[in-house]
Design a protein around this motif. Structure first.
Motif, PDB file in Angstrom:
ATOM      1  N   ALA A  18      10.966  76.521  22.599  1.00  0.00           N
ATOM      2  CA  ALA A  18      10.719  77.065  21.424  1.00  0.00           C
ATOM      3  C   ALA A  18      10.703  76.040  20.215  1.00  0.00           C
ATOM      4  O   ALA A  18      12.485  75.859  20.369  1.00  0.00           O
ATOM      5  CB  ALA A  18      10.703  78.376  22.040  1.00  0.00           C
ATOM      6  N   PHE A  19      10.219  77.034  19.200  1.00  0.00           N
ATOM      7  CA  PHE A  19      11.126  76.335  17.932  1.00  0.00           C
ATOM      8  C   PHE A  19      10.116  77.374  16.569  1.00  0.00           C
ATOM      9  O   PHE A  19       9.621  78.153  17.381  1.00  0.00           O
ATOM     10  CB  PHE A  19      10.614  74.912  17.522  1.00  0.00           C
ATOM     11  CG  PHE A  19       8.739  74.798  17.937  1.00  0.00           C
ATOM     12  CD1 PHE A  19       8.365  74.631  16.361  1.00  0.00           C
ATOM     13  CD2 PHE A  19       8.083  74.535  19.084  1.00  0.00           C
ATOM     14  CE1 PHE A  19       6.737  75.040  16.784  1.00  0.00           C
ATOM     15  CE2 PHE A  19       6.818  74.219  19.684  1.00  0.00           C
ATOM     16  CZ  PHE A  19       5.921  75.076  18.096  1.00  0.00           C
ATOM     17  N   ARG A  20      10.468  78.168  15.633  1.00  0.00           N
ATOM     18  CA  ARG A  20      10.593  78.794  14.802  1.00  0.00           C
ATOM     19  C   ARG A  20      11.536  78.696  13.755  1.00  0.00           C
ATOM     20  O   ARG A  20      12.037  77.670  13.322  1.00  0.00           O
ATOM     21  CB  ARG A  20      11.177  80.265  15.198  1.00  0.00           C
ATOM     22  CG  ARG A  20      12.748  80.627  15.954  1.00  0.00           C
ATOM     23  CD  ARG A  20      13.050  81.996  15.840  1.00  0.00           C
ATOM     24  NE  ARG A  20      12.532  82.495  15.560  1.00  0.00           N
ATOM     25  CZ  ARG A  20      13.787  83.432  14.594  1.00  0.00           C
ATOM     26  NH1 ARG A  20      14.959  82.398  14.193  1.00  0.00           N
ATOM     27  NH2 ARG A  20      13.057  84.787  13.797  1.00  0.00           N
ATOM     28  N   VAL A  21      10.706  78.542  12.422  1.00  0.00           N
ATOM     29  CA  VAL A  21      11.363  79.141  10.945  1.00  0.00           C
ATOM     30  C   VAL A  21      12.771  80.293  11.233  1.00  0.00           C
ATOM     31  O   VAL A  21      12.525  80.839  11.824  1.00  0.00           O
ATOM     32  CB  VAL A  21      10.684  79.100   9.940  1.00  0.00           C
ATOM     33  CG1 VAL A  21      10.220  81.196   9.993  1.00  0.00           C
ATOM     34  CG2 VAL A  21      11.183  78.929   8.756  1.00  0.00           C
ATOM     35  N   HIS A  22      13.891  79.264  10.292  1.00  0.00           N
ATOM     36  CA  HIS A  22      14.749  79.775  10.974  1.00  0.00           C
ATOM     37  C   HIS A  22      15.592  80.773   9.339  1.00  0.00           C
ATOM     38  O   HIS A  22      15.700  80.036   8.221  1.00  0.00           O
ATOM     39  CB  HIS A  22      15.968  78.705  10.869  1.00  0.00           C
ATOM     40  CG  HIS A  22      17.449  78.911  11.638  1.00  0.00           C
ATOM     41  ND1 HIS A  22      18.252  78.617  10.709  1.00  0.00           N
ATOM     42  CD2 HIS A  22      18.069  80.423  12.012  1.00  0.00           C
ATOM     43  CE1 HIS A  22      19.553  79.052  11.112  1.00  0.00           C
ATOM     44  NE2 HIS A  22      19.799  79.643  11.640  1.00  0.00           N
ATOM     45  N   LYS A  61       8.891  82.782  25.615  1.00  0.00           N
ATOM     46  CA  LYS A  61       8.197  82.986  25.153  1.00  0.00           C
ATOM     47  C   LYS A  61       8.184  84.263  24.084  1.00  0.00           C
ATOM     48  O   LYS A  61       7.288  83.699  23.133  1.00  0.00           O
ATOM     49  CB  LYS A  61       7.820  83.936  25.962  1.00  0.00           C
ATOM     50  CG  LYS A  61       6.713  82.798  27.286  1.00  0.00           C
ATOM     51  CD  LYS A  61       7.079  83.785  28.792  1.00  0.00           C
ATOM     52  CE  LYS A  61       6.298  82.503  29.801  1.00  0.00           C
ATOM     53  NZ  LYS A  61       5.850  83.007  30.604  1.00  0.00           N
ATOM     54  N   ILE A  62       8.937  84.858  24.150  1.00  0.00           N
ATOM     55  CA  ILE A  62       9.080  85.859  22.655  1.00  0.00           C
ATOM     56  C   ILE A  62       9.255  84.733  21.678  1.00  0.00           C
ATOM     57  O   ILE A  62       9.143  85.036  20.238  1.00  0.00           O
ATOM     58  CB  ILE A  62      10.277  87.296  23.046  1.00  0.00           C
ATOM     59  CG1 ILE A  62       9.031  87.099  24.353  1.00  0.00           C
ATOM     60  CG2 ILE A  62      10.060  87.711  21.700  1.00  0.00           C
ATOM     61  CD1 ILE A  62      10.628  88.163  24.757  1.00  0.00           C
ATOM     62  N   VAL A  63      10.375  83.986  21.535  1.00  0.00           N
ATOM     63  CA  VAL A  63      10.896  82.924  20.383  1.00  0.00           C
ATOM     64  C   VAL A  63       9.446  82.615  19.603  1.00  0.00           C
ATOM     65  O   VAL A  63       9.636  82.648  18.727  1.00  0.00           O
ATOM     66  CB  VAL A  63      12.067  81.853  20.883  1.00  0.00           C
ATOM     67  CG1 VAL A  63      11.954  81.675  19.743  1.00  0.00           C
ATOM     68  CG2 VAL A  63      13.405  83.207  20.920  1.00  0.00           C
ATOM     69  N   LYS A  64       8.512  81.873  20.485  1.00  0.00           N
ATOM     70  CA  LYS A  64       7.369  80.865  19.664  1.00  0.00           C
ATOM     71  C   LYS A  64       6.175  81.823  19.535  1.00  0.00           C
ATOM     72  O   LYS A  64       6.366  81.841  18.354  1.00  0.00           O
ATOM     73  CB  LYS A  64       6.967  80.262  21.620  1.00  0.00           C
ATOM     74  CG  LYS A  64       7.354  79.698  21.875  1.00  0.00           C
ATOM     75  CD  LYS A  64       6.340  79.075  23.083  1.00  0.00           C
ATOM     76  CE  LYS A  64       7.266  77.548  24.249  1.00  0.00           C
ATOM     77  NZ  LYS A  64       6.525  77.200  25.011  1.00  0.00           N
ATOM     78  N   LYS A  65       6.435  82.977  19.963  1.00  0.00           N
ATOM     79  CA  LYS A  65       5.667  84.374  19.074  1.00  0.00           C
ATOM     80  C   LYS A  65       6.530  84.464  17.997  1.00  0.00           C
ATOM     81  O   LYS A  65       5.055  84.758  16.531  1.00  0.00           O
ATOM     82  CB  LYS A  65       5.936  85.506  20.044  1.00  0.00           C
ATOM     83  CG  LYS A  65       4.754  85.510  21.421  1.00  0.00           C
ATOM     84  CD  LYS A  65       4.439  86.482  22.643  1.00  0.00           C
ATOM     85  CE  LYS A  65       3.422  87.014  23.629  1.00  0.00           C
ATOM     86  NZ  LYS A  65       3.713  88.209  24.052  1.00  0.00           N
ATOM     87  N   SER A  66       7.538  85.279  17.872  1.00  0.00           N
ATOM     88  CA  SER A  66       8.168  84.617  16.558  1.00  0.00           C
ATOM     89  C   SER A  66       8.137  83.728  15.714  1.00  0.00           C
ATOM     90  O   SER A  66       7.737  84.134  14.937  1.00  0.00           O
ATOM     91  CB  SER A  66       9.651  85.170  17.176  1.00  0.00           C
ATOM     92  OG  SER A  66      10.472  85.149  15.427  1.00  0.00           O
TER      93      SER A  66
END
Length: 426
Positions: A373-377, A330-335
């Protein structure tokens, strides 16, 4: 042991532990070691005292663009690495041949900062060696043949892995292993900053050297607080996927630089050089004044991202320590959302038609739905994104991504439990 003996012994390296190898993939790692041994022999000839070293690439898990503001990050080493076959050569010269590249040779009697070598791997070797000499260790010449599967331009930091490998070799050969993994990371950063001419932070080297998942607080850049998080990622039910979006890094220097410049604008309003020295509550209470003073709404948004992102990195570490992987996701998604909306580093504002990162994030959102979850790296604007994908969706996810971005654009990886090491084989 010589090349023939060492090739026979590589099967005893615990590739299941180090690389998350399976019965199907163990042969790949054994063949890779043998290829490196053959490369050494072809380059330098056989030797009766061959040794094997390794240093991994890394992934940033949390703390997108927080380290340069002296904030917190969460990073991990990956099961992609640089391996080196090493032996003393009886001279005062270090010779390193990396597969596919010319030989680097440095003279231990002539180590100095040379701007003509900025950006060249020889300067990294000199920089690492110089710090060990400064610490009073007597170095000798050695030969090394290296091969790497750490992807360049992927945010996995192949340069940090190379620096850490050199530091690990020198530490083992000439310092009796007395230099800690944290110190090797600091030595590697020094080499990159001073000898290589690149003002990088410490996260990349620290993740490669220490290994596994690490939380770093950069409030003191001289003495960063490093905590190893012993979370067994293999039991999370998720794979780490790094997705090559195919975007071009060229002509993006100004975009990257704008982030630090704009964050500093806000810090300077409060009389500080870094946002970590600014109280978030004071920032929030004075946001209207800050906005008027800096006359740059994006700078204000990027500061807003920083304050929450550095907190998220710490919260992610706590979640993993507590075994709360759902909370971590959930935190990764917020990031990821914060990087997209507030940090705004998913595409270059100067190239609005080129949004490969944005498109890749949209694909992840469509395929994963409410799962994973996913995010820019990493730096953003181009390059890669990171996704945590449930094992039962892995084939669907990989196929869906590669149908749009191309074959092998989705790398399925694992957290490596150790950093820079010598594989000691008897």
């Amino acid at each position: 042991m010589n090349a023939t003996e060492l090739k026979e012994k590589v099967k005893y390296i615990d590739t299941e532990f180090v690389y998350s190898a399976t019965e199907k993939t163990k042969g790949f790692y054994e063949d890779r070691f043998k290829t490196a041994i053959d490369g050494f022999v072809d380059t330098f000839g056989d030797n009766d005292n061959l040794r094997i070293f390794s240093a991994p690439g890394r992934t940033e898990i949390g703390g997108n663009h927080t380290d340069h503001q002296h904030g917190a990050v969460l990073a991990a080493s990956l099961n992609l690495d640089v391996i080196g076959i090493v032996a003393l050569n009886g001279t005062n010269k270090i010779r390193i041949k990396s597969e596919g590249y010319p030989m680097d040779e440095i003279d231990l009697d002539n180590i100095k900062v040379d701007e003509a070598l900025f950006g060249k791997s020889a300067s990294l070797i000199m920089g690492v060696a110089s710090k060990f000499i400064e610490k009073g260790y007597k170095l000798q010449g050695f030969d090394a043949y290296t091969i790497s599967n750490v992807l360049k331009g992927s945010g996995m930091s192949s340069s940090a892995a190379f620096e850490v490998l050199v530091g690990t070799v020198i530490n083992s050969l000439f310092a009796n292993g007395e230099i800690s993994n944290v110190e090797i990371a600091q030595i590697s950063q020094y080499a990159e900053n001073v000898y290589f001419g690149k003002p990088c932070g410490l996260m990349d080297q620290m993740a490669s050297s220490v290994g596994n998942i690490i939380a770093i607080d950069f409030a003191s850049t001289e003495n960063p607080v490093v905590e190893r998080i012993d979370f067994d990622f293999t039991k999370s039910g998720h794979a780490i996927c790094i997705i090559d979006t195919g975007a071009d890094h060229a002509d993006l220097t100004d975009e990257y630089a704008s982030i630090t410049v704009e964050m500093r604008k806000v810090a300077n309003y409060f009389g500080k050089d870094y946002l970590n020295d600014v109280d978030k509550a004071e920032f929030m209470a004075n946001m209207a004044k800050v906005r008027e003073a800096v006359k740059d709404d994006r700078a204000v948004l990027r500061a807003f991202h920083y304050f929450n992102e550095t907190t998220r990195a710490k919260e992610e570490a706590v979640a993993l320590k507590n075994g709360d992987f759902d909370g971590f996701l959930k935190i990764v998604k917020k990031s990821g959302l914060s990087s997209y909306m507030y940090l705004q580093n998913v595409y270059a504002s100067s190239k609005p038609a080129e949004q490969a990162v944005s498109l890749s994030l949209a694909l992840c959102d469509e395929i994963l739905g409410d799962r994973g979850a996913f995010r820019v790296h990493g730096g953003g604007f181009a390059g890669t994104i990171q996704a945590f994908v449930p094992y039962d969706m892995l084939d669907e996810f990989k196929n869906g991504i590669e149908a749009v971005l191309g074959t092998d654009s989705c790398k399925v990886l694992a957290v490596r439990p150790v950093g820079g090491v010598e594989f000691k084989i008897k």
